[in-house]
Design a protein around this motif. Structure first.
Motif, PDB file in Angstrom:
ATOM      1  N   TYR A 118      59.888  -5.835   7.034  1.00 51.31           N
ATOM      2  CA  TYR A 118      60.922  -4.866   6.650  1.00 51.31           C
ATOM      3  C   TYR A 118      62.301  -5.145   7.249  1.00 51.31           C
ATOM      4  O   TYR A 118      63.284  -5.225   6.540  1.00 51.31           O
ATOM      5  CB  TYR A 118      60.506  -3.454   7.059  1.00 51.31           C
ATOM      6  CG  TYR A 118      59.139  -3.046   6.570  1.00 51.31           C
ATOM      7  CD1 TYR A 118      58.849  -3.013   5.204  1.00 51.31           C
ATOM      8  CD2 TYR A 118      58.147  -2.690   7.470  1.00 51.31           C
ATOM      9  CE1 TYR A 118      57.599  -2.637   4.757  1.00 51.31           C
ATOM     10  CE2 TYR A 118      56.884  -2.309   7.028  1.00 51.31           C
ATOM     11  CZ  TYR A 118      56.617  -2.291   5.674  1.00 51.31           C
ATOM     12  OH  TYR A 118      55.381  -1.919   5.233  1.00 51.31           O
ATOM     13  N   VAL A 140      60.445   3.878   5.698  1.00 50.25           N
ATOM     14  CA  VAL A 140      59.744   2.754   5.089  1.00 50.25           C
ATOM     15  C   VAL A 140      58.484   2.408   5.881  1.00 50.25           C
ATOM     16  O   VAL A 140      57.380   2.367   5.355  1.00 50.25           O
ATOM     17  CB  VAL A 140      60.669   1.506   5.002  1.00 50.25           C
ATOM     18  CG1 VAL A 140      59.915   0.345   4.397  1.00 50.25           C
ATOM     19  CG2 VAL A 140      61.896   1.830   4.193  1.00 50.25           C
ATOM     20  N   PHE A 155      56.177   5.073   3.688  1.00 49.61           N
ATOM     21  CA  PHE A 155      55.787   4.163   2.618  1.00 49.61           C
ATOM     22  C   PHE A 155      54.367   3.617   2.855  1.00 49.61           C
ATOM     23  O   PHE A 155      53.540   3.589   1.944  1.00 49.61           O
ATOM     24  CB  PHE A 155      56.810   3.020   2.522  1.00 49.61           C
ATOM     25  CG  PHE A 155      56.426   1.923   1.577  1.00 49.61           C
ATOM     26  CD1 PHE A 155      56.442   2.138   0.209  1.00 49.61           C
ATOM     27  CD2 PHE A 155      56.055   0.674   2.052  1.00 49.61           C
ATOM     28  CE1 PHE A 155      56.086   1.123  -0.665  1.00 49.61           C
ATOM     29  CE2 PHE A 155      55.698  -0.344   1.192  1.00 49.61           C
ATOM     30  CZ  PHE A 155      55.707  -0.117  -0.171  1.00 49.61           C
ATOM     31  N   GLU A 156      54.084   3.257   4.088  1.00 48.29           N
ATOM     32  CA  GLU A 156      52.743   2.731   4.393  1.00 48.29           C
ATOM     33  C   GLU A 156      51.680   3.813   4.293  1.00 48.29           C
ATOM     34  O   GLU A 156      50.535   3.540   3.947  1.00 48.29           O
ATOM     35  CB  GLU A 156      52.721   2.080   5.782  1.00 48.29           C
ATOM     36  CG  GLU A 156      53.463   0.767   5.809  1.00 48.29           C
ATOM     37  CD  GLU A 156      53.152  -0.066   7.037  1.00 48.29           C
ATOM     38  OE1 GLU A 156      52.360   0.369   7.890  1.00 48.29           O
ATOM     39  OE2 GLU A 156      53.729  -1.162   7.133  1.00 48.29           O
ATOM     40  N   ARG A 198      51.878   6.249   2.164  1.00 51.43           N
ATOM     41  CA  ARG A 198      51.781   6.466   0.721  1.00 51.43           C
ATOM     42  C   ARG A 198      50.852   5.425   0.073  1.00 51.43           C
ATOM     43  O   ARG A 198      50.022   5.773  -0.742  1.00 51.43           O
ATOM     44  CB  ARG A 198      53.197   6.363   0.122  1.00 51.43           C
ATOM     45  CG  ARG A 198      53.320   6.796  -1.285  1.00 51.43           C
ATOM     46  CD  ARG A 198      53.412   8.315  -1.351  1.00 51.43           C
ATOM     47  NE  ARG A 198      53.225   8.757  -2.721  1.00 51.43           N
ATOM     48  CZ  ARG A 198      52.046   9.009  -3.257  1.00 51.43           C
ATOM     49  NH1 ARG A 198      50.952   8.886  -2.552  1.00 51.43           N
ATOM     50  NH2 ARG A 198      51.959   9.413  -4.506  1.00 51.43           N
ATOM     51  N   ASN A 199      51.005   4.152   0.443  1.00 49.02           N
ATOM     52  CA  ASN A 199      50.151   3.141  -0.190  1.00 49.02           C
ATOM     53  C   ASN A 199      48.865   2.909   0.607  1.00 49.02           C
ATOM     54  O   ASN A 199      48.138   1.939   0.362  1.00 49.02           O
ATOM     55  CB  ASN A 199      50.918   1.843  -0.472  1.00 49.02           C
ATOM     56  CG  ASN A 199      51.183   1.024   0.768  1.00 49.02           C
ATOM     57  OD1 ASN A 199      50.678   1.313   1.858  1.00 49.02           O
ATOM     58  ND2 ASN A 199      51.991   0.005   0.645  1.00 49.02           N
ATOM     59  N   GLU A 253      56.334  11.627   0.638  1.00 48.58           N
ATOM     60  CA  GLU A 253      56.975  10.647  -0.247  1.00 48.58           C
ATOM     61  C   GLU A 253      58.211  10.064   0.438  1.00 48.58           C
ATOM     62  O   GLU A 253      58.877  10.769   1.205  1.00 48.58           O
ATOM     63  CB  GLU A 253      57.439  11.318  -1.551  1.00 48.58           C
ATOM     64  CG  GLU A 253      56.328  11.969  -2.356  1.00 48.58           C
ATOM     65  CD  GLU A 253      55.451  10.974  -3.083  1.00 48.58           C
ATOM     66  OE1 GLU A 253      55.854   9.799  -3.198  1.00 48.58           O
ATOM     67  OE2 GLU A 253      54.359  11.370  -3.517  1.00 48.58           O
ATOM     68  N   VAL A 254      58.512   8.802   0.099  1.00 46.37           N
ATOM     69  CA  VAL A 254      59.654   8.156   0.735  1.00 46.37           C
ATOM     70  C   VAL A 254      60.959   8.893   0.419  1.00 46.37           C
ATOM     71  O   VAL A 254      61.786   9.124   1.293  1.00 46.37           O
ATOM     72  CB  VAL A 254      59.751   6.677   0.305  1.00 46.37           C
ATOM     73  CG1 VAL A 254      60.989   6.025   0.877  1.00 46.37           C
ATOM     74  CG2 VAL A 254      58.513   5.920   0.758  1.00 46.37           C
TER      75      VAL A 254
END
Ligand SMILES: Nc1ncnc2c1ncn2[C@@H]1O[C@H](COP(=O)(O)OP(=O)(O)OP(=O)(O)O)[C@@H](O)[C@H]1O
Ligand SMILES: [Mg+2]
Lengths: 351, 245
Positions: free
Chosen positions: B18, B72, B76-77, B79-80, B157-158
């Protein structure tokens, strides 16, 4: 979707489901001991009073439909979810108090391939090794070996995000075993994988099992459970309905005679008509043009074909079936295996 | 030892995946440059104004750099679902979160020196009390990173993380005494200022650059540390209750 109360299998004495003696032959002392495990999400009871033990070196399977609570149980065992009640011991360590205490002993392959899309296959494996404290040289060598074993050497330098679904799944399994865990949790390892990919994964699982790894596997593919597992627990609506070795589960149906009859068009109230014409058979209409017939004695085809002709319907095929674990599952849970598979495939799975 | 191997590799992975990506590096450079340029142009580039502006610009660069990063590396991590891997690893949650924030802290500290280097071309910075600037920059970065962490674990959520962090970031520009003294704020807003960690960081920097701090440095450092600790503890608690269901 209800649970059939009848069924011979259910009335069989259950030989000490959760005792060490109920474990598969050759299994060592219990490595996973679960007692009275329960978990609700709001009003939804996801897991209800679940007990089981898995012996050292055993391959134990959870077989159940969508929403049965399989993933929730794995999450509680691995420390991703907090039980509402019950106790969990892994290798003698009480994980109910400290879920982190046994994490170094286990490897986890989640139901979704959740590696890092922006890292290469090789880097992903090395990173997962590092998370378990593996030194650089050791993890790099092991990553290379695993990539080779899983047929991913060519793709080692490509980003995980660009892998196909099957490649992602294989790399996720490799990541779960990079640190050579004593216990491996596999959540639906072959869902969404093509036939040859699934076969390859099953071979890897068998090899790991052969090498002495204790494996806890969830699946909704009955054949997969039958082929791989030493012992199976049927789980429906958060409850374990039956736990036993494959041989013992299948024993009661081995004496049964099963036949599938395919016919040309729908017959109204077919099951009732068949039951009154043939009182000694059990029948189950499985679709528009398929009925499954079961009996304690060999089923004669002639009278059945004549029966259909009298209804003005042509029999297109009559096939004797080898009794299988599927029959046991259907009898005990009342859930059609086909329906379970289709539901999953709709969600993007499929063997 | 095992835990530190994990710690170091989480940090290095975040850096590679990142932080050291061209968009982030350029964002890390352009953003502080733009802020610095804007304020210096407005002030006419006088030396005295450089000294009074630098603390604010440095603090802002750190704040925006770190908080955007946590959205992020954490949200983000999560989230996925790759964050689950970290939660499943045999590493304590405290060390894991420190690993996830260390990259952002380093990024924040690096961002802080962009306006300082620019300022060095415009004014004589030899009179600056560097021994308090350096720890202050680090502590501001830690506080901002932990604020970012607090936000990142409170949302799913991001985009929510971005929106939520703006909710904190923009008021802080005015409330924390970055560009004009807190004394000039309306009385009813003053208590709010003292409830925000950057107020104390900016105060140390004002003291170091132009000798115009409100509180003694010991108090500023102490309170800033306290905020860092508090934000970290609350974030960990949030992870335990919200993410480990
Ligand atoms: N995070 C959650 N929030 C709310 N309900 C949940 C959550 N996780 C699971 N559930 C519910 O708990 C039940 C069990 O879900 P679980 O995912 O464990 O089933 P499963 O057997 O793994 O199913 P599948 O075969 O689809 O993976 C379901 O009713 C599900 O809706
Ligand atoms: Mg599941």
């Amino acid at each position: 979707m209800g649970i059939q109360e009848s069924g011979r299998v259910r009335n069989e004495p259950s030989p000490g489901n959760f005792s060490v003696s109920g474990m598969a032959k050759g299994a060592g002392p219990p490595l996973i001991e679960v007692c009275g495990l329960a978990k609700s999400f709001g009003q939804v009871p996801a897991v209800v009073d679940v007990d089981f033990e898995v012996g050292e070196g055993e391959l134990f399977g959870f077989l159940g439909p969508n929403g049965a609570g399989k993933t929730t149980i794995i999450n509680m065992l691995t420390g991703l979810a907090r039980p509402d009640a019950g106790s969990i011991r892994i290798a003698g360590i009480d994980c109910s108090l400290d879920p982190k205490a046994a994490q170094h002993l286990v490897g986890i392959v989640p139901d979704e391939s959740n590696l890092y899309p922006e890292l290469t296959g090789f880097d992903n494996l090395c990173f997962c090794g590092a998370l378990y404290g593996m030194k650089k040289k050791a993890r790099e060598a092991r990553a290379r070996d695993l990539l080779k074993e899983f047929g991913l050497s060519e793709a080692a330098g490509r980003k995980f995000g660009g892998y196909s679904k099957g490649m992602k799944r294989r790399l996720t399994i490799a990541a779960g075993i990079i640190h050579e865990p004593r216990i491996l949790f596999l959540d639906e390892p072959t869902t969404g994988i093509d036939v040859s990919g699934a076969r390859q994964i099953r071979r890897v699982v068998s090899d790991l099992h052969g090498g002495g790894t204790t494996i806890f596997l969830t699946t909704h593919y009955i054949e997969e459970a039958e082929r791989l597992c030493d012992r199976i627990a049927f789980i429906v609506s958060g409850r374990i309905i039956r736990t036993d070795t494959v041989e013992r589960l299948i024993e009661p149906v081995l004496e049964r005679h099963v036949m599938h009859i395919a016919f040309s068009r729908r017959v109204p109230e077919l099951d009732k008509k068949l039951a009154s014409a043939f009182p000694r058979i059990e029948c189950c209409v499985q679709g528009e043009g398929l009925v499954r017939i079961e009996a304690d004695e060999p089923v004669r085809v002639g009278p059945i074909v004549r029966f259909f002709e009298e209804q003005g319907v042509e029999v297109t095929e009559a096939r004797r079936m080898r009794p299988s674990l599927e029959d046991v599952f259907v009898r005990i849970t009342g859930i059609e295996a086909e329906a379970m598979r289709k539901e999953k495939e709709k969600m993007g799975g499929g063997v | 030892m095992r835990e530190w191997i994990a710690f170091w590799n989480i940090l290095v992975k975040d850096m590679r995946a990142y932080y050291l990506k061209p968009p982030n590096i350029s964002w890390g450079l352009i953003f502080p440059l733009a802020w610095t340029g804007m304020f210096f142009v407005k002030s006419g580039g006088e030396v005295s104004s450089v000294m009074s502006l630098l603390p604010g610009v440095v603090t802002l660069s750190i704040l925006f750099g770190t908080t955007s990063m946590l959205a992020v590396t954490v949200t983000f991590e999560k989230r996925n679902r790759s964050f689950e891997r970290l939660l499943l690893a045999p590493i304590s949650l405290e060390l894991l979160m420190l690993a996830k924030t260390s990259g952002a802290i380093a990024f924040g500290v690096a961002n802080a020196f962009v306006p300082i280097v620019m300022g060095a071309f415009l004014a004589d910075l030899s009179g600056v009390a560097w021994p308090s600037v350096v720890p202050a920059v680090v502590l501001i970065a830690v506080a901002s990173a932990f604020l970012g962490l607090f936000i990142a674990v409170s949302v799913s959520e991001v985009f929510e993380a971005q929106t939520f962090s703006n909710f904190f970031r923009f008021p802080m520009i005015f409330l924390c005494g970055l560009f004009f003294p807190i004394e000039k704020l309306p009385t009813f807003l003053k208590p709010l200022s003292y409830m925000l960690p950057l107020t104390y960081g900016a105060d140390i920097l004002h003291g170091a650059f132009s000798g115009s701090s409100v509180l003694p440095p010991v108090a500023d450092f102490g309170l800033l540390l306290l905020f860092c600790l508090l934000l970290f503890i609350v974030s960990l608690k949030n992870v335990r209750t919200r993410w480990i269901l």
